[in-house]
Enzyme design. Structure first.
Site, PDB file in Angstrom:
ATOM      1  N   ASP A  10       0.860  -1.175   0.000  1.00 13.39           N
ATOM      2  CA  ASP A  10       0.000   0.000   0.000  1.00 13.39           C
ATOM      3  C   ASP A  10       0.908   1.240   0.000  1.00 13.39           C
ATOM      4  OD1 ASP A  10      -2.323   1.716   0.565  1.00 13.39           O
ATOM      5  OD2 ASP A  10      -1.475   1.832   2.583  1.00 13.39           O
ATOM      6  N   ILE A  11       0.335   2.394  -0.309  1.00 11.11           N
ATOM      7  CA  ILE A  11       1.146   3.625  -0.345  1.00 11.11           C
ATOM      8  C   ILE A  11       0.975   4.457   0.923  1.00 11.11           C
ATOM      9  CG2 ILE A  11       1.512   5.823  -1.514  1.00 11.11           C
ATOM     10  CD1 ILE A  11       0.967   4.467  -4.160  1.00 11.11           C
TER      11      ILE A  11
END
Length: 259
Positions: A10-11
């Site tokens: 995920d970012i």
């Protein structure tokens, strides 16, 4: 060399900290696993144009964007799941009636259906990205849209959940909600990549911290929640590492034996 695995990151809150900075330890760790022959991939709710610089910095060309609605493997589109146009138009009209602006999003750009709005400004500025949605109320016409942003205070999305069963609504900001095709998720997008790669579940890994990561962390065998994640997110993961600012990516990869 160990057997090749694929690791999805995920970012926001996972690769990037609250200031939207990539810790040096995370960058170093990702380059290390790539040197070992593993595939580093991204799984995010963001649009592709919102993390192009990050992909270039990390040398990543495989990603799940829009929470699973637009999927790229080795630089090639392998899956698209656009929003239902008729339902989209109906939702937009309903939102206008309730003074809730929306932003239309395809794989290249995003446009707002109102000239300006404080909710849009506050939410988008939090992402610290270069782009800002300009005004184009007809941007949805003749395009495949993979996500909408609905801007409303917490709790007010309930009316939309009841009225528009074609969509899922996932809150990512106190003033904004992701609108996705029903059943769309990072987990589903990851599944499209895994189908192509043919990897067994033992060689799949995922890191996340947000509510939109719960399905992904529940579905991927070797899942790692960040230390800064909410408790319900941690409960969905097999492992919990340190927070993003405490070398969480590095320690998480060590924890699962990839470093």
């Amino acid at each position: 060399m160990p057997q090749q695995s694929v690791i999805f990151f995920d970012i926001d809150g996972t690769l990037l900290n609250q200031e939207k900075k990539l810790p040096h330890s995370a960058k170093k760790a990702i380059y290390k696993i790539k040197e070992q022959g593993h595939i580093a991939a991204i799984a995010t709710g963001r649009a592709p144009f919102m993390f192009e610089d990050l992909r270039k910095e990390l040398g990543i060309d495989t990603f799940v964007s829009y929470n699973g609605q637009y999927v790229i493997l080795n630089g090639e589109v392998i899956f698209k799941n656009p929003l239902n146009l008729q339902s989209l138009e109906q939702l937009t009209a309903h939102a206008l009636d309730h003074q809730h602006p929306v932003v239309f999003m395809d794989h290249e750009d995003m446009k707002a259906n109102v000239p300006e709005h404080a909710y849009i400004k506050e939410s988008i500025e939090m992402l610290k990205i270069k782009q800002f949605p300009r005004y184009d109320p007809e941007y949805y016409k003749g395009r495949e849209l993979f996500q909408m942003l609905l801007f409303c205070p917490e709790g007010e999305e309930k009316q939309y959940e009841q009225a528009f069963p074609d969509f899922d609504f996932i809150r990512w900001h106190p003033l904004s909600v992701d609108v996705l095709p029903k059943g769309g998720s990072k987990a589903a997008g990851i599944g499209k990549i895994v189908e192509k790669l043919g990897f067994p579940e033992e060689r799949l890994y995922a890191f996340g911290d947000g509510l939109n990561d719960i399905k992904m962390l529940s579905a991927v065998k070797n899942s790692i929640a960040m230390g800064n994640a909410e408790e319900k997110v941690k409960a969905a993961a097999k492992f919990v590492t340190k927070s993003v600012d405490e070398k969480g990516i590095y320690y998480g990869l060590q924890m699962v034996g990839l470093l």
